[in-house]
Design a protein around this motif. Structure first.
Motif, PDB file in Angstrom:
ATOM      1  N   LEU A  25       0.822  -1.210   0.000  1.00  0.00           N
ATOM      2  CA  LEU A  25       0.000   0.000   0.000  1.00  0.00           C
ATOM      3  C   LEU A  25       0.857   1.263   0.000  1.00  0.00           C
ATOM      4  CD1 LEU A  25      -2.832  -1.047   2.462  1.00  0.00           C
ATOM      5  CD2 LEU A  25      -2.993  -0.755  -0.013  1.00  0.00           C
ATOM      6  N   TYR A  26       1.947   1.252   0.758  1.00  0.00           N
ATOM      7  CA  TYR A  26       2.838   2.420   0.791  1.00  0.00           C
ATOM      8  C   TYR A  26       3.424   2.694  -0.590  1.00  0.00           C
ATOM      9  CZ  TYR A  26       6.910   5.307   1.674  1.00  0.00           C
ATOM     10  OH  TYR A  26       7.849   6.292   1.623  1.00  0.00           O
ATOM     11  N   LEU A  27       3.927   1.667  -1.245  1.00  0.00           N
ATOM     12  CA  LEU A  27       4.527   1.857  -2.571  1.00  0.00           C
ATOM     13  C   LEU A  27       3.480   2.257  -3.607  1.00  0.00           C
ATOM     14  CD1 LEU A  27       7.056  -1.121  -2.686  1.00  0.00           C
ATOM     15  CD2 LEU A  27       7.554   1.310  -2.366  1.00  0.00           C
ATOM     16  N   TYR A  28       2.275   1.731  -3.481  1.00  0.00           N
ATOM     17  CA  TYR A  28       1.216   2.065  -4.434  1.00  0.00           C
ATOM     18  C   TYR A  28       0.814   3.530  -4.304  1.00  0.00           C
ATOM     19  CZ  TYR A  28      -3.265   2.112  -6.818  1.00  0.00           C
ATOM     20  OH  TYR A  28      -4.301   2.421  -7.652  1.00  0.00           O
ATOM     21  N   TYR A  29       0.585   3.976  -3.076  1.00  0.00           N
ATOM     22  CA  TYR A  29       0.116   5.340  -2.879  1.00  0.00           C
ATOM     23  C   TYR A  29       1.219   6.374  -3.010  1.00  0.00           C
ATOM     24  CZ  TYR A  29      -4.460   3.637  -1.613  1.00  0.00           C
ATOM     25  OH  TYR A  29      -5.703   3.051  -1.633  1.00  0.00           O
ATOM     26  N   SER A  30       2.468   6.017  -2.879  1.00  0.00           N
ATOM     27  CA  SER A  30       3.555   6.980  -3.044  1.00  0.00           C
ATOM     28  C   SER A  30       4.094   6.991  -4.466  1.00  0.00           C
ATOM     29  CB  SER A  30       4.678   6.682  -2.051  1.00  0.00           C
ATOM     30  OG  SER A  30       5.269   5.431  -2.355  1.00  0.00           O
ATOM     31  N   ASN A  31       3.502   6.192  -5.363  1.00  0.00           N
ATOM     32  CA  ASN A  31       3.887   6.144  -6.782  1.00  0.00           C
ATOM     33  C   ASN A  31       5.369   5.851  -6.970  1.00  0.00           C
ATOM     34  OD1 ASN A  31       1.334   6.567  -7.842  1.00  0.00           O
ATOM     35  ND2 ASN A  31       1.532   8.789  -7.648  1.00  0.00           N
TER      36      ASN A  31
END
Length: 112
Positions: A79-85
């Motif tokens: 989720l962190y990598l997805y939302y931080s692009n």
């Protein structure tokens, strides 16, 4: 060694050989479909237990409280990598640097 030779004297022989070849492939494909259907039938009748990730053995959804720490860490990281692009950005440019010490290059020079 035994060599397989076909003596084709006319067009009828050639068409017969082509027809036999196509029929052989068709029969093999039909046999393959039948075997896969038999396996599917046997698998349905066996009723093996299937465990899906994120579900309990009875099929009910598992709660987040029941997840292991490694599962929670994987979800949080995703989720962190997805939302931080944050992902790989490729330029689309291919760069090839020739290596003169390569044995392949030596073979190319000899053939020219």
């Amino acid at each position: 060694m035994i060599a397989l030779t076909v003596n084709l004297t006319g067009w009828a022989d050639r068409w017969a050989l082509a027809g036999i070849s196509v029929a052989t492939v068709f029969v093999i494909l039909v046999i393959l479909v039948l075997v896969l259907q038999i396996f599917s039938y046997v698998a349905r009748k066996a009723k093996l237990p299937v465990h899906h990730a994120g579900h309990n053995a009875d099929g009910s959804p598992a709660s987040l409280a029941e997840a292991s720490e490694a599962d929670k860490a994987a979800i949080a990281t995703t989720l962190y990598l997805y939302y931080s692009n944050q992902h790989d950005v490729e330029s689309g440019i291919l760069t090839i640097n020739p290596n003169r010490s390569s044995a392949w290059h030596a073979l190319v020079d000899e053939n020219q």
